[in-house]
Design a protein around this motif. Structure first.
Motif, PDB file in Angstrom:
ATOM      1  N   ALA A 111       4.694 -18.785  15.870  1.00  0.00           N
ATOM      2  CA  ALA A 111       3.970 -20.055  16.005  1.00  0.00           C
ATOM      3  C   ALA A 111       3.612 -20.391  17.442  1.00  0.00           C
ATOM      4  N   PHE A 112       4.154 -19.635  18.407  1.00  0.00           N
ATOM      5  CA  PHE A 112       3.983 -19.984  19.815  1.00  0.00           C
ATOM      6  C   PHE A 112       3.311 -18.860  20.586  1.00  0.00           C
ATOM      7  N   GLY A 113       2.836 -19.208  21.772  1.00  0.00           N
ATOM      8  CA  GLY A 113       2.214 -18.214  22.635  1.00  0.00           C
ATOM      9  C   GLY A 113       0.716 -18.147  22.431  1.00  0.00           C
ATOM     10  N   ARG A 114       0.083 -17.340  23.272  1.00  0.00           N
ATOM     11  CA  ARG A 114      -1.381 -17.140  23.276  1.00  0.00           C
ATOM     12  C   ARG A 114      -2.100 -18.404  23.735  1.00  0.00           C
ATOM     13  N   ARG A 115      -1.992 -19.519  22.985  1.00  0.00           N
ATOM     14  CA  ARG A 115      -2.634 -20.762  23.399  1.00  0.00           C
ATOM     15  C   ARG A 115      -1.661 -21.915  23.293  1.00  0.00           C
ATOM     16  N   GLU A 116      -1.513 -22.656  24.397  1.00  0.00           N
ATOM     17  CA  GLU A 116      -0.550 -23.745  24.424  1.00  0.00           C
ATOM     18  C   GLU A 116      -0.924 -24.856  23.449  1.00  0.00           C
ATOM     19  N   ASP A 117      -2.222 -25.140  23.303  1.00  0.00           N
ATOM     20  CA  ASP A 117      -2.630 -26.211  22.395  1.00  0.00           C
ATOM     21  C   ASP A 117      -2.303 -25.855  20.952  1.00  0.00           C
ATOM     22  N   HIS A 118      -2.417 -24.575  20.594  1.00  0.00           N
ATOM     23  CA  HIS A 118      -2.065 -24.156  19.245  1.00  0.00           C
ATOM     24  C   HIS A 118      -0.563 -24.311  19.007  1.00  0.00           C
ATOM     25  N   SER A 119       0.251 -24.044  20.018  1.00  0.00           N
ATOM     26  CA  SER A 119       1.694 -24.192  19.876  1.00  0.00           C
ATOM     27  C   SER A 119       2.061 -25.643  19.550  1.00  0.00           C
ATOM     28  N   ILE A 120       1.482 -26.581  20.310  1.00  0.00           N
ATOM     29  CA  ILE A 120       1.738 -27.993  20.050  1.00  0.00           C
ATOM     30  C   ILE A 120       1.214 -28.390  18.681  1.00  0.00           C
ATOM     31  N   GLY A 121       0.015 -27.941  18.364  1.00  0.00           N
ATOM     32  CA  GLY A 121      -0.584 -28.263  17.070  1.00  0.00           C
ATOM     33  C   GLY A 121       0.250 -27.759  15.901  1.00  0.00           C
ATOM     34  N   ASN A 122       0.823 -26.568  16.031  1.00  0.00           N
ATOM     35  CA  ASN A 122       1.643 -26.019  14.949  1.00  0.00           C
ATOM     36  C   ASN A 122       2.892 -26.861  14.704  1.00  0.00           C
ATOM     37  N   ILE A 123       3.538 -27.331  15.770  1.00  0.00           N
ATOM     38  CA  ILE A 123       4.717 -28.174  15.604  1.00  0.00           C
ATOM     39  C   ILE A 123       4.340 -29.491  14.918  1.00  0.00           C
ATOM     40  N   MET A 124       3.245 -30.116  15.355  1.00  0.00           N
ATOM     41  CA  MET A 124       2.829 -31.373  14.749  1.00  0.00           C
ATOM     42  C   MET A 124       2.440 -31.184  13.282  1.00  0.00           C
ATOM     43  N   LEU A 125       1.820 -30.049  12.983  1.00  0.00           N
ATOM     44  CA  LEU A 125       1.428 -29.733  11.603  1.00  0.00           C
ATOM     45  C   LEU A 125       2.659 -29.652  10.704  1.00  0.00           C
ATOM     46  N   LEU A 126       3.685 -28.957  11.156  1.00  0.00           N
ATOM     47  CA  LEU A 126       4.891 -28.798  10.346  1.00  0.00           C
ATOM     48  C   LEU A 126       5.623 -30.126  10.182  1.00  0.00           C
ATOM     49  N   ALA A 127       5.641 -30.943  11.222  1.00  0.00           N
ATOM     50  CA  ALA A 127       6.251 -32.264  11.100  1.00  0.00           C
ATOM     51  C   ALA A 127       5.540 -33.097  10.042  1.00  0.00           C
ATOM     52  N   ALA A 128       4.234 -32.941   9.951  1.00  0.00           N
ATOM     53  CA  ALA A 128       3.454 -33.694   8.969  1.00  0.00           C
ATOM     54  C   ALA A 128       3.752 -33.259   7.538  1.00  0.00           C
ATOM     55  N   ARG A 129       4.328 -32.052   7.362  1.00  0.00           N
ATOM     56  CA  ARG A 129       4.556 -31.529   6.014  1.00  0.00           C
ATOM     57  C   ARG A 129       6.041 -31.428   5.667  1.00  0.00           C
ATOM     58  N   LEU A 130       6.869 -32.196   6.350  1.00  0.00           N
ATOM     59  CA  LEU A 130       8.309 -32.048   6.140  1.00  0.00           C
ATOM     60  C   LEU A 130       8.743 -32.427   4.731  1.00  0.00           C
ATOM     61  N   HIS A 131       7.952 -33.230   4.005  1.00  0.00           N
ATOM     62  CA  HIS A 131       8.312 -33.586   2.634  1.00  0.00           C
ATOM     63  C   HIS A 131       7.895 -32.530   1.619  1.00  0.00           C
ATOM     64  N   ASP A 132       7.107 -31.559   2.040  1.00  0.00           N
ATOM     65  CA  ASP A 132       6.605 -30.551   1.097  1.00  0.00           C
ATOM     66  C   ASP A 132       7.603 -29.415   0.876  1.00  0.00           C
ATOM     67  N   ALA A 133       8.447 -29.143   1.851  1.00  0.00           N
ATOM     68  CA  ALA A 133       9.435 -28.063   1.768  1.00  0.00           C
ATOM     69  C   ALA A 133      10.385 -28.227   2.949  1.00  0.00           C
ATOM     70  N   ARG A 134      11.472 -27.485   2.927  1.00  0.00           N
ATOM     71  CA  ARG A 134      12.375 -27.456   4.081  1.00  0.00           C
ATOM     72  C   ARG A 134      11.836 -26.413   5.048  1.00  0.00           C
ATOM     73  N   LEU A 135      11.294 -26.897   6.138  1.00  0.00           N
ATOM     74  CA  LEU A 135      10.561 -26.045   7.066  1.00  0.00           C
ATOM     75  C   LEU A 135      11.340 -25.885   8.364  1.00  0.00           C
ATOM     76  N   ARG A 136      11.233 -24.695   8.952  1.00  0.00           N
ATOM     77  CA  ARG A 136      11.768 -24.492  10.285  1.00  0.00           C
ATOM     78  C   ARG A 136      10.895 -23.492  11.020  1.00  0.00           C
ATOM     79  N   VAL A 137      10.839 -23.661  12.328  1.00  0.00           N
ATOM     80  CA  VAL A 137      10.119 -22.726  13.182  1.00  0.00           C
ATOM     81  C   VAL A 137      11.129 -22.090  14.131  1.00  0.00           C
ATOM     82  N   VAL A 138      11.172 -20.778  14.124  1.00  0.00           N
ATOM     83  CA  VAL A 138      12.090 -20.070  15.015  1.00  0.00           C
ATOM     84  C   VAL A 138      11.270 -19.358  16.080  1.00  0.00           C
TER      85      VAL A 138
END
Length: 217
Positions: A111-138
């Motif tokens: 989920a991280f690297g290559r583009r810093e804006d994508h890294s931030i966006g991915n974290i915010m995206l997963l936070a927005a979907r926390l009720h859909d499943a138990r999610l984690r980013v490693v």
């Protein structure tokens, strides 16, 4: 009421579902072990090339397929999930695919690297979907989990922990961390960075969307 307990990832874990995003390919000991040990791997389309080059076989390849070679289009024609919509990104599409197939615990890698804006966006995206499943980013250094209720976390003395609440009005209290949030709130996103665990576990008490980061070493 018993609190959920979030373990730390380790090299013996066998995740039921891993989503491989299009950031830097997993290369650390834990991230590599999670990818190799996963029961099912769903690739965002631009992550599929390297995954297959390294001998992986995806359950599905999800996205608009603009980054997928013709060779893989042919080889995995039976598991391409073409989603041309441009109002959501490929990680969102892959999450939707996994959730619709009944996966209730999902680990995201790459989920991280290559583009810093994508890294931030991915974290915010997963936070927005926390009720859909138990999610984690490693990642290569640590793990992000997403909660909105009192939760217990596996830890170790001296572990660096960072907390982020999306709403500055969210009340948050901690047990087992060295520092308490000022006035039981994190009024700015940076205020919860670099806290420290004092033992083998800690508690977060919150009812608003909260991102918890634990350094792995």
């Amino acid at each position: 009421m018993k609190m959920e307990r979030y373990r730390l990832p380790n090299i013996d874990d066998r995740p039921s579902c891993v989503i491989l995003a299009a950031g830097e390919f997993p290369c650390g000991e834990i991230t590599t072990a999670l990818l190799d040990g996963a029961e099912r791997v769903i690739c965002c389309d631009s992550a599929a090339e390297e995954f297959c080059e390294r001998g992986g076989t995806p359950m599905a390849i999800v996205g608009d397929m603009d980054s997928l070679s013709e060779a893989l289009r042919v080889r995995f024609a039976d598991r391409l999930v073409v989603c041309p919509e441009q109002d959501v990104n490929d990680l969102w599409k892959a999450l939707t695919y996994a959730i619709e197939r009944g996966f209730c615990e999902i680990t995201v890698l790459g989920a991280f690297g290559r583009r810093e804006d994508h890294s931030i966006g991915n974290i915010m995206l997963l936070a927005a979907r926390l009720h859909d499943a138990r999610l984690r980013v490693v990642g290569e250094c640590g793990v992000f989990d997403f909660i909105d209720e009192p939760t217990l976390f596996e830890s170790f003395a001296g572990q660096q922990v960072s907390l982020f609440t999306l709403d500055p009005a969210t009340e948050i209290a901690v047990q087992g961390l060295r520092y308490d949030p000022p006035q039981n709130r994190l009024s700015a996103m940076w205020q919860g960075v670099s806290n420290e665990s004092v033992g083998e576990e800690f508690e977060i008490h919150t009812h608003g969307t909260t991102i918890v980061y634990r350094l792995l070493k």
